[in-house]
Design an enzyme around this catalytic site. Structure first.
Site, PDB file in Angstrom:
ATOM      1  N   GLY A 194      -1.669  70.429  67.255  1.00 19.32           N
ATOM      2  CA  GLY A 194      -1.230  70.895  68.734  1.00 19.32           C
ATOM      3  C   GLY A 194      -0.177  71.794  68.234  1.00 19.32           C
ATOM      4  O   GLY A 194      -0.107  72.590  67.250  1.00 19.32           O
ATOM      5  N   THR A 196       3.909  73.232  68.097  1.00 13.85           N
ATOM      6  CA  THR A 196       5.121  73.042  67.368  1.00 13.85           C
ATOM      7  C   THR A 196       5.935  71.918  68.287  1.00 13.85           C
ATOM      8  O   THR A 196       6.335  71.065  67.717  1.00 13.85           O
ATOM      9  CB  THR A 196       5.772  74.035  66.828  1.00 13.85           C
ATOM     10  N   ALA A 197       5.931  72.209  69.556  1.00 14.06           N
ATOM     11  CA  ALA A 197       7.013  71.461  70.481  1.00 14.06           C
ATOM     12  C   ALA A 197       6.595  69.785  70.307  1.00 14.06           C
ATOM     13  O   ALA A 197       7.477  68.961  70.282  1.00 14.06           O
ATOM     14  CB  ALA A 197       6.907  72.247  71.764  1.00 14.06           C
ATOM     15  N   VAL A 198       5.461  69.821  70.652  1.00 11.10           N
ATOM     16  CA  VAL A 198       4.744  68.378  70.588  1.00 11.10           C
ATOM     17  C   VAL A 198       5.002  67.773  69.119  1.00 11.10           C
ATOM     18  O   VAL A 198       5.148  66.690  69.072  1.00 11.10           O
ATOM     19  CB  VAL A 198       3.476  68.406  71.296  1.00 11.10           C
ATOM     20  N   GLY A 199       4.813  68.698  68.192  1.00 10.95           N
ATOM     21  CA  GLY A 199       4.680  68.138  66.809  1.00 10.95           C
ATOM     22  C   GLY A 199       6.111  67.448  66.810  1.00 10.95           C
ATOM     23  O   GLY A 199       6.087  66.672  65.701  1.00 10.95           O
ATOM     24  N   GLU A 216      -0.677  69.742  62.232  1.00 11.89           N
ATOM     25  CA  GLU A 216      -1.176  71.259  61.960  1.00 11.89           C
ATOM     26  C   GLU A 216      -0.787  71.738  63.274  1.00 11.89           C
ATOM     27  O   GLU A 216      -1.242  71.368  64.385  1.00 11.89           O
ATOM     28  CB  GLU A 216      -2.857  70.957  61.887  1.00 11.89           C
ATOM     29  N   CYS A 250      -5.673  77.664  66.611  1.00 11.24           N
ATOM     30  CA  CYS A 250      -4.437  77.796  65.961  1.00 11.24           C
ATOM     31  C   CYS A 250      -4.133  79.012  64.740  1.00 11.24           C
ATOM     32  O   CYS A 250      -3.201  79.081  64.398  1.00 11.24           O
ATOM     33  CB  CYS A 250      -4.161  76.385  65.270  1.00 11.24           C
TER      34      CYS A 250
END
Length: 486
Positions: A194, A196-199, A216, A250
């Site tokens: 998903g 980057t922020a949620v990562g 990822e 992505c």
């Protein structure tokens, strides 16, 4: 979307741990049986899954076959064929005379209970591909299906218990609140695909339990079109990658850097290719997807807001005026004269909008790429081996694909993953197996030949020290290297 009333995160994970403790998921028989069950689940329900994909993303049947099903079948078959080799202890060389008679090996053992947080953009393939690796490695797993791809996730949630070993493999559809509750629990590995922020949120939650992660995350994947490239080929392959899933990939080409003297010819090729692929009116094409929901539609529309035209970019074709919110349609859109600080260049587009930026040279393109976070994919169109090697040497990306786009994802003999802001860890094939395994170092020494080990025991004397130096390969003097740095 709320999770099923019967879903309790803590009790579900506890039950999965109890199953793992029995050891049954560690056997090759269980792994092969579950991989075959997964393959049957997809094959026997292609029509139902494809219909749900049409509802969620307006994905046509052929695109579903290529992007949602085919790779799943290939990776299952590859895993089943390769499991005996992957699971076999791997002997390692002895580093010195003291260890040359010993057993030295790596043993790959399952981690335990894996959390697989899956995305909405490929809501079938990206559920099953990491699950294949988890099963192959002998783990139990909880798949958190996306609440955004409502129809596909509902179909899969209903199919999982019909095909998979529900004591060891569970799937649930839930939203942010329930996911937050799940992340409070301890897992042995977390895989997330998903933003980057949620990562960052996932990684922070994992850190509380020292849980390893595979992330990822995507990002802005650039395309370089060098001056020697066949522009017709480049346009077809770039737009194929951009229009698949309406750009909601992505590793979709995010923007193009083209050598200035070929910019207009490339734009002409993009226009002709769009017409060839989708006709005069892409809105009427049965092969063109839709944006997943109104929130994402509105997000993309803000990037191509007509109020920005003239200052941030120029619309070559497509644009906001032809969009239709009622069915979440955004036309194939190409922009030129795009400012590098424009909104459309600040975040991952994740839609069918392609900025084209003229640059003086490939060197200038490399400078632009290196000034930004490392992307998940980098694409280059050139026939020059020298340029290919130069771009690879001077940039960094999770994956690199030369003279095509997107297709590197289907090569399961390559690792698929990001670097820096685009992620960490790897999926696919043996790399996915290893990501969801613990590489256990095993060292086996005989109880015999004790006399040969006397040198390592106190009390020490000059003879023992001399023998130890010989056995350990200790240098008598430092020799100058044959390779000197100028």
């Amino acid at each position: 979307m709320a999770a099923s009333a019967s879903f309790n995160p803590a009790s579900t994970v506890a039950a999965l741990r109890a199953t793992f403790a029995t050891g049954r998921t560690k056997t090759i028989e269980w792994r092969v049986a579950q991989l075959n069950a997964l393959k049957r689940l997809v094959f026997e329900n292609q029509d139902a899954i494809s219909a749900a994909l049409r509802l969620d993303l307006n994905k046509c049947a052929t695109e579903a076959l290529v992007t949602e099903f085919a790779q799943v079948f290939m990776e299952v078959d590859f895993a089943i064929k390769s499991l005996p080799k992957w699971m076999k202890p791997r002997s390692q060389s002895a580093p010195n005379m003291l260890t040359m008679m010993d057993g030295i090996e790596n043993v790959f053992e399952p981690l335990g209970v894996i959390l697989l947080i899956t995305p909405w953009n490929y809501p079938s393939a990206l559920v099953f591909l990491p699950l294949i690796s988890s099963i192959a490695a002998g783990n139990c797993s909880l798949s958190k299906l996306s609440e955004v791809s409502v129809n596909t996730s509902a179909v899969l949630a209903e199919l999982f218990p019909r095909y998979m070993d529900s004591d060891a493999i569970r799937a649930v559809v839930c939203g942010a609140a329930e996911t937050t509750e799940i992340l409070e629990l301890r897992f042995d590995h977390i895989s997330y695909t998903g933003s980057t922020a949620v990562g960052r949120i996932i990684m922070a939650a994992a850190a509380k339990h020292l849980t390893p992660v595979t992330l990822e995350l995507g990002g802005k994947s650039p395309v370089i079109v060098a001056d020697d490239s066949d522009l017709t080929v480049a346009a077809r392959r770039v737009l194929w990658g951009k229009f698949i899933n309406a750009g909601q990939s992505c590793i979709a080409p995010d923007y193009v850097l083209v050598v200035a003297e070929r910019e207009q010819a490339f734009l002409d090729a993009l226009r002709a290719t769009t017409r060839e692929f989708l006709g005069e009116d892409a809105h009427a094409s049965a092969d063109y997807g839709r944006i997943i929901n109104e929130r994402h539609f509105d997000r993309i529309m803000r990037l191509i807001d007509p109020a920005r035209a003239g200052s941030d970019f120029e619309v070559v074709f497509g644009g906001a005026e032809a969009a239709a919110r009622a069915d979440r349609y955004i036309p194939p859109t190409v922009l030129r004269n795009v400012r590098l600080d424009a909104a459309v260049m600040e975040e991952e587009i994740f839609g069918p909008v392609l900025p084209v930026i003229a640059v003086e040279s490939v060197d200038a393109a490399i400078e632009i790429i290196n000034a930004r976070p490392k992307p998940l994919a980098l694409y280059l169109f050139t026939n020059s081996k020298t340029v290919q090697r130069d771009v690879i040497a001077r940039t960094s990306s999770g994956t690199t694909c030369i003279n095509d786009t997107m297709t590197q994802h289907g090569v399961y003999t390559l690792p698929f993953g990001g670097v820096g802001d685009s992620g960490m860890g790897a999926h696919h094939g043996e790399y996915g197996f290893e990501s969801f395994s613990h590489r256990r170092a095993v060292y086996i020494k005989s109880q015999g030949l004790e006399g040969a080990h006397a040198m390592r025991y106190a009390p020490y004397d000059a003879s023992k020290v001399s023998n130890l130096k010989w056995a350990l390969g200790y240098p008598k003097a430092l020799e100058s290297s044959s390779c000197s740095i100028q």
